[in-house]
Design an enzyme around this catalytic site. Structure first.
Site, PDB file in Angstrom:
ATOM      1  NE  ARG A 248      -2.404   1.812   3.419  1.00  0.00           N
ATOM      2  CZ  ARG A 248      -2.784   1.839   4.692  1.00  0.00           C
ATOM      3  NH1 ARG A 248      -3.693   0.984   5.137  1.00  0.00           N
ATOM      4  NH2 ARG A 248      -2.262   2.691   5.551  1.00  0.00           N
ATOM      5  CG  HIS A 252      -7.808   3.055   4.992  1.00  0.00           C
ATOM      6  ND1 HIS A 252      -8.071   1.847   4.404  1.00  0.00           N
ATOM      7  CD2 HIS A 252      -9.020   3.615   5.254  1.00  0.00           C
ATOM      8  CE1 HIS A 252      -9.392   1.680   4.329  1.00  0.00           C
ATOM      9  NE2 HIS A 252      -9.979   2.744   4.841  1.00  0.00           N
ATOM     10  CE1 TYR A 260      -1.308   3.036   9.150  1.00  0.00           C
ATOM     11  CE2 TYR A 260      -2.622   4.919   9.842  1.00  0.00           C
ATOM     12  CZ  TYR A 260      -2.263   4.001   8.868  1.00  0.00           C
ATOM     13  OH  TYR A 260      -2.833   4.060   7.629  1.00  0.00           O
TER      14      TYR A 260
END
Lengths: 328, 340
Positions: A248, A252, A260
């Site tokens: 990724r 998100h 994080y």
């Protein structure tokens, strides 16, 4: 199973189309969203889940598929839609919420439906599984050609839908392939914190079906494994499970600061870009010239630009059109 | 000697449903059935009896206890050209599979801009009254009717059960088909004799979205669905003894809702009672009353009344459950309080 040069170029080009389209979307998405980030503002409102870095999963699988084969995808669907042959202009217009979009602006980027090429997706985690199983059942009952592929993220495998669907597909020996794109992160939770096993391919054993793990985010390896699983399904030998290690490269969703995520991992993203790796491979192994590369790059970029232009120029739907198409 | 042949062909709702599915399966190879215990057992509530024997395990498929998978699969099969009839054994079990129902089945047509047809029939058992407590006795009419993208039907008798099933199977949209256990004619769940009526042998349809006046009257309109219709009919008989003429309307469908039919009746009678075995608040009773009031409040001679299930989980113990359920006496009392 190894790809022909033509298939390799196809995979490279479709990775590029998806990437260019997303880069353009990324830029336009931020219009109206600075300095204060407001998801509802700008030409592309709403959540935006970019798939950059995950393109190998899409092309390595979909290169084996025909328009009559069925694909169900996730909330992160662009790369898969591009590889499945979804109408790029209409998809992009849909992402912009325009009247010319695939559903006239009713779905947006998480709900891309193109029945012409049997593509659909869902914003709900794990819900790509049931419809793919059903499509495979339909083909079996109708004795009609075609397999179904359900894409899902590694975060979806702890949903009941995944386990119920795998079991049902196995019990009924259906022509369906479950493809897990393991990007290591379920939003902010790493796979190690959410999943009891290192790789999900071993979960296939619980359902008596073949399971494969493909490391390296490498389109050629994905091609080989997916090709065998799809051929097996076409022969009527039942479902398979594939987990692909992928990457990724974005948050998100856009606006995710990714605090994080370890800094070392973030620093490595560019170096691990699968498109760069594929270009290098093609140049060394397949003797792709700079000129040929430029030709492919230009072709891919033009397709993305044309789709963006189509979306931008298209009109918005009228508000009251929202009342239409609830039923057929 | 002459033999009088009766052309009355009385059937239970269970048989009427099975007959409807069988007839559609004979003429349309796209129709198939999936669910738990719908094969050799013929359905826990009898509504698939005989199908497995006639059509075999390919088209009458017993599933694992995996509602999420098989209802999701129904959506995928329907999008691919099939016409699945699936059973969710008890409506109370929707909790595990609602994603497949309201996020996929109900929305995929809209999200495809009307290009995808999802012709699924989801049949599911509702209702209590036999001490099965709060996880096996609910109606949940409003839960499904509230969510856009699905038609919702619920027959009160075998004639409608067959006609609505055939309409549901032929409809190009998802249809939730709610059948009340006490009306199935299964005996062991209590049987409402008035649900067992003449059912023509040939295939026929009952239109989705059309209510029916099952008893004509002048003084009050009583609106119900499934069990509520039978309570209303019994109440109407009791009211007749008291010289009150009650009109009874069977909604038959919740989506689309035949508001006009109810409004026209209330325009005539001036009074409205709505009966529903589903929970009272935010439910069918409120929707019917709001529809009438929105149309023309002046046609009401007194405030409307509702006889619905109280807003509590359904209790096990017989005195408590029977106290909570709608019944004819409550409807009669509702009328009497209106004219006091």
């Amino acid at each position: 199973m190894t790809p022909t040069r033509e298939q390799k170029i196809w995979m490279y080009e479709h990775m590029l189309v998806s990437r260019y389209l997303e880069e353009m979307i990324e830029e336009i998405y931020m219009e109206g969203k600075t300095p204060a980030f407001n998801m509802a503002a700008g030409p592309i409102p709403g959540e935006m889940h970019l798939s950059k870095g995950q393109e190998p999963c899409a092309v390595g699988v979909c290169v084996h598929l025909k328009p009559f084969d069925v694909v169900t995808a996730t909330h992160r669907p662009h790369h898969i839609a591009v590889a499945k042959g979804v109408d790029l202009n209409k998809m992009t217009a849909e992402i912009f919420g325009k009247a010319t979009g695939l559903s006239g602006g009713r779905g947006g980027h998480m709900h891309i439906f193109d029945p012409d090429v049997n593509f659909s997706c869902s914003g709900i985690i794990g819900q790509s599984v049931g419809p793919a199983v059903g499509a495979a059942l339909s083909r079996k009952l109708q004795k009609k050609e075609g397999v179904a592929v359900a894409f899902l993220g590694e975060g979806a495998v702890n949903q009941g839908a995944f386990h119920e669907g795998l079991n049902l597909a196995a019990v009924w020996k259906l022509p369906v392939i479950f493809v897990i794109e393991d990007n290591g992160w379920g939003i902010s939770v790493p796979k190690t914190a959410s999943t009891a096993v290192e790789h999900n391919d071993i979960r296939a054993q619980a359902y008596g079906i073949p399971g494969h793990y493909v490391p390296g985010n490498n389109p050629l390896e994905i091609f080989r494994v997916a090709g065998e699983a799809i051929a097996r399904a076409r022969r009527g030998e039942g479902p398979s499970l594939i987990e692909i290690e992928t990457l990724r490269m974005a948050g998100h969703f856009m606006g995710d600061a990714e605090q994080y995520r370890p800094k070392e991992e973030l620093a490595m993203l560019k170096a691990r870009d699968p498109i760069v790796a594929m270009r290098t491979y093609l140049m060394t192994v397949d003797k792709m010239s700079e000129a040929e590369d430029q030709e492919i790059v230009t072709r891919a970029r033009k397709r993305a630009e044309a789709a963006i232009a189509f979306a931008k120029e298209s009109p918005y739907p009228r508000g009251e059109e929202a009342l239409e198409k609830v039923f057929v | 000697m002459t033999t009088v042949t009766s052309n009355v062909r009385k059937q239970t709702i269970a048989r009427a449903m099975a007959e409807a599915i069988a007839q559609e399966m004979r003429t349309d190879p796209r129709v198939f059935v999936m669910g738990e215990d719908i094969g050799q057992l013929g359905g826990v509530f009898g509504n698939t009896r005989g199908l497995f024997e006639e059509f075999g395990p390919e088209r009458v498929r017993d599933t694992p206890i995996s509602e999420t998978a098989f209802i999701g699969a129904a959506v995928g099969a329907a999008a691919d050209g099939m016409r699945p009839v699936v059973e969710l054994m008890f409506v109370d079990f929707f909790g595990v599979c609602m994603d497949a129902i309201y996020n996929l089945m109900a929305k995929n047509t809209y999200f495809s801009g009307g290009k995808l047809s999802i012709p699924v029939v989801l049949m599911t058992a509702t209702g209590g009254g036999y001490s099965d407590a709060g996880q096996h006795s609910q109606c949940l009419h409003a839960t499904f009717a509230h969510l856009p993208g699905m038609k919702v039907v619920a027959p009160s008798n075998a004639y409608d059960a067959k006609g609505l099933m055939i309409s549901a199977i032929r409809d190009d949209n998802p249809v939730i088909y709610l059948f009340h256990k006490a009306l199935q004619g299964m005996g062991w769940l209590g049987t409402e004799p008035a649900s067992i009526v003449h059912v023509p042998e040939e295939a026929y349809t009952v239109p989705i979205g059309k209510a029916a006046t099952v008893r004509e009257g002048r003084d009050v309109t009583i609106v119900g669905i499934t069990s509520g219709v039978h309570h209303a009919l019994k109440a109407a008989e009791q009211l007749e003894q008291k010289g009150v003429s009650a009109e009874v309307i069977d909604l038959r469908s919740l989506v689309p809702l035949d508001r006009e039919h109810v409004i026209n009746s209330v325009r005539k009678t001036g009074r409205l009672i709505v009966v529903d075995e589903d929970y009272q608040s935010y439910g069918v009773t409120g929707e019917i009353i709001a529809s009438v009031v929105e149309a023309d409040i002046s046609m009401l001679k007194s405030p409307p009344k509702r006889v619905a299930y109280p807003d509590i989980p359904i209790p096990f113990s017989r005195p408590m459950e029977q106290w909570a359920l709608p019944n004819p006496a409550k409807i009669v009392a509702a009328y009497e309080s209106m004219v006091k």
